[in-house]
Design a protein around this motif. Sequence first.
Motif, PDB file in Angstrom:
ATOM      1  N   THR A  23       0.832  -1.204   0.000  1.00 41.57           N
ATOM      2  CA  THR A  23       0.000   0.000   0.000  1.00 41.57           C
ATOM      3  C   THR A  23       0.870   1.257   0.000  1.00 41.57           C
ATOM      4  OG1 THR A  23      -0.148   0.015   2.430  1.00 41.57           O
ATOM      5  CG2 THR A  23      -1.881  -1.156   1.208  1.00 41.57           C
ATOM      6  N   TYR A  24       0.242   2.353  -0.340  1.00 40.52           N
ATOM      7  CA  TYR A  24       0.910   3.649  -0.349  1.00 40.52           C
ATOM      8  C   TYR A  24       0.097   4.609   0.503  1.00 40.52           C
ATOM      9  CZ  TYR A  24       2.789   8.103  -1.958  1.00 40.52           C
ATOM     10  OH  TYR A  24       3.362   9.345  -2.009  1.00 40.52           O
ATOM     11  N   THR A  25       0.768   5.307   1.390  1.00 39.76           N
ATOM     12  CA  THR A  25       0.100   6.276   2.251  1.00 39.76           C
ATOM     13  C   THR A  25       0.268   7.673   1.669  1.00 39.76           C
ATOM     14  OG1 THR A  25       0.462   4.933   4.235  1.00 39.76           O
ATOM     15  CG2 THR A  25      -0.008   7.275   4.563  1.00 39.76           C
ATOM     16  N   THR A  26      -0.848   8.300   1.343  1.00 39.45           N
ATOM     17  CA  THR A  26      -0.838   9.670   0.833  1.00 39.45           C
ATOM     18  C   THR A  26      -0.916  10.630   2.012  1.00 39.45           C
ATOM     19  OG1 THR A  26      -1.920   9.051  -1.233  1.00 39.45           O
ATOM     20  CG2 THR A  26      -2.080  11.361  -0.565  1.00 39.45           C
ATOM     21  N   ARG A  27      -0.039  11.633   2.010  1.00 45.73           N
ATOM     22  CA  ARG A  27      -0.015  12.629   3.077  1.00 45.73           C
ATOM     23  C   ARG A  27      -0.179  14.025   2.508  1.00 45.73           C
ATOM     24  NH1 ARG A  27       1.559  10.413   7.845  1.00 45.73           N
ATOM     25  NH2 ARG A  27       2.495   8.326   7.726  1.00 45.73           N
ATOM     26  N   ASN A  28      -0.813  14.875   3.284  1.00 51.24           N
ATOM     27  CA  ASN A  28      -0.920  16.284   2.922  1.00 51.24           C
ATOM     28  C   ASN A  28       0.492  16.875   2.924  1.00 51.24           C
ATOM     29  OD1 ASN A  28      -1.218  19.123   2.988  1.00 51.24           O
ATOM     30  ND2 ASN A  28      -3.225  18.961   3.963  1.00 51.24           N
ATOM     31  N   PRO A  29       0.989  17.381   1.786  1.00 57.46           N
ATOM     32  CA  PRO A  29       2.370  17.869   1.741  1.00 57.46           C
ATOM     33  C   PRO A  29       2.596  19.104   2.605  1.00 57.46           C
ATOM     34  CG  PRO A  29       1.242  18.373  -0.305  1.00 57.46           C
ATOM     35  CD  PRO A  29       0.338  17.467   0.467  1.00 57.46           C
ATOM     36  N   ALA A  30       1.527  19.799   2.965  1.00 55.18           N
ATOM     37  CA  ALA A  30       1.676  20.998   3.786  1.00 55.18           C
ATOM     38  C   ALA A  30       1.823  20.671   5.263  1.00 55.18           C
ATOM     39  CB  ALA A  30       0.483  21.927   3.584  1.00 55.18           C
ATOM     40  N   SER A  91      -6.221  20.152  -3.538  1.00 61.16           N
ATOM     41  CA  SER A  91      -5.257  20.988  -2.816  1.00 61.16           C
ATOM     42  C   SER A  91      -4.591  20.225  -1.685  1.00 61.16           C
ATOM     43  CB  SER A  91      -5.950  22.240  -2.271  1.00 61.16           C
ATOM     44  OG  SER A  91      -6.234  23.146  -3.313  1.00 61.16           O
ATOM     45  N   MET A  92      -5.345  19.404  -0.967  1.00 55.25           N
ATOM     46  CA  MET A  92      -4.763  18.622   0.121  1.00 55.25           C
ATOM     47  C   MET A  92      -3.821  17.553  -0.402  1.00 55.25           C
ATOM     48  SD  MET A  92      -8.074  18.143   2.618  1.00 55.25           S
ATOM     49  CE  MET A  92      -7.158  17.212   3.843  1.00 55.25           C
ATOM     50  N   ASP A  93      -4.138  16.986  -1.553  1.00 52.77           N
ATOM     51  CA  ASP A  93      -3.341  15.892  -2.109  1.00 52.77           C
ATOM     52  C   ASP A  93      -2.100  16.411  -2.825  1.00 52.77           C
ATOM     53  OD1 ASP A  93      -2.724  13.266  -2.773  1.00 52.77           O
ATOM     54  OD2 ASP A  93      -3.973  13.262  -4.566  1.00 52.77           O
ATOM     55  N   ASN A  94      -2.254  17.518  -3.566  1.00 50.60           N
ATOM     56  CA  ASN A  94      -1.182  18.046  -4.404  1.00 50.60           C
ATOM     57  C   ASN A  94      -0.378  19.137  -3.722  1.00 50.60           C
ATOM     58  OD1 ASN A  94      -0.665  20.573  -6.351  1.00 50.60           O
ATOM     59  ND2 ASN A  94      -0.150  18.707  -7.483  1.00 50.60           N
ATOM     60  N   GLY A  95      -1.024  19.913  -2.846  1.00 49.53           N
ATOM     61  CA  GLY A  95      -0.331  20.995  -2.148  1.00 49.53           C
ATOM     62  C   GLY A  95      -0.507  22.353  -2.781  1.00 49.53           C
ATOM     63  N   LYS A  96      -1.244  22.431  -3.893  1.00 45.76           N
ATOM     64  CA  LYS A  96      -1.424  23.729  -4.535  1.00 45.76           C
ATOM     65  C   LYS A  96      -2.456  24.560  -3.773  1.00 45.76           C
ATOM     66  CE  LYS A  96      -2.584  22.202  -8.525  1.00 45.76           C
ATOM     67  NZ  LYS A  96      -2.830  22.366  -9.969  1.00 45.76           N
ATOM     68  N   PRO A  97      -2.390  25.888  -3.893  1.00 47.60           N
ATOM     69  CA  PRO A  97      -3.356  26.747  -3.193  1.00 47.60           C
ATOM     70  C   PRO A  97      -4.785  26.434  -3.615  1.00 47.60           C
ATOM     71  CG  PRO A  97      -1.535  28.050  -4.053  1.00 47.60           C
ATOM     72  CD  PRO A  97      -1.387  26.674  -4.634  1.00 47.60           C
ATOM     73  N   TYR A 170       2.089  10.233  -6.277  1.00 47.20           N
ATOM     74  CA  TYR A 170       1.875  11.154  -5.167  1.00 47.20           C
ATOM     75  C   TYR A 170       0.485  11.787  -5.169  1.00 47.20           C
ATOM     76  CZ  TYR A 170       6.968  10.820  -5.141  1.00 47.20           C
ATOM     77  OH  TYR A 170       8.261  10.350  -5.129  1.00 47.20           O
ATOM     78  N   THR A 171      -0.194  11.771  -6.316  1.00 44.41           N
ATOM     79  CA  THR A 171      -1.469  12.501  -6.424  1.00 44.41           C
ATOM     80  C   THR A 171      -2.514  11.629  -7.106  1.00 44.41           C
ATOM     81  OG1 THR A 171      -0.638  13.481  -8.484  1.00 44.41           O
ATOM     82  CG2 THR A 171      -0.434  14.799  -6.478  1.00 44.41           C
TER      83      THR A 171
END
Length: 273
Positions: A23-30, A91-97, A170-171
């Motif tokens: 599995t892969y854990t996705t994290r909020n990059p911020a 935005s939470m997944d990618n980190g963009k505004p 990552y996204t």
Amino acid sequence: CECVCGVCVCILTHHTHTLGRKTYTTRNPATGTMLATTTQGEQEDVDMAVSAARKAFDLWSKLPGHVRARHMYSIARHVQKHMRLFAVLESMDNGKPIRESRDADVPLVARHMYHHSGWAQLMNTEMEGWDPIGVVGAIVPWNFPLMLMAWKVCPALAMGNTVVLKPATYTRLSALLFAEVCTEAGLPPGVFNVVTGNGAFGSLLAGHDDVDKVAFTGSTEVGQLLRRLTAGSGKRLSLELGGKSPFVVFDSADLDSAVEGVVDAIWFNQGQV
């Protein structure tokens, strides 16, 4: 949202849980906060997704264009219905505004779906003699996950093809949500499928014998790898590779607008344009 709370691969526009997968854990990059755990797919998952797409192609490609248009119009409406969810998740997944995902990326996904639903309806009259290719394997990067997905998926579906999408490692969350929305909108099973995995996983999709076309956006190095992988196979291949904002400015150009375009191309989305 079911697809971002557990381990899943979207096949036949339903969630298929495969046992024994990494599995892969996705994290909020911020913030580093965990958002979801998803499957790192294997060859079996690609086989299942491509098989589902091939089976669906027999039906989808034979539908009248206006029927495909109705399905795509429904998807566009459902994207608009869930626009806030898509924007926040992107935005939470990618980190963009949030301003960029809310005001640019997600509205453009809906607009592309509306636009290509029109082309689906006009295909028989305006593109007479053109036929769908078959199963399209689409591989997209992380900088514009939803929008680049739409660029590949919308024209493919409009012309009667079916799609297996491999989002960036990552996204991947917004693609899984989009698959859920397709189900909600009534898209026939197997027309759109999502498989998730690491970077090398895309080669399994591109090299699959039953994939008729590969559409890739990403680095020049991976594009070269895919060109070698598909050479001599008869697969159609489209590559959008590395390059940075080339501009040709003619004497007749509006220089103020040209400069504004250059600046946006360099700095918009942290330069990932």
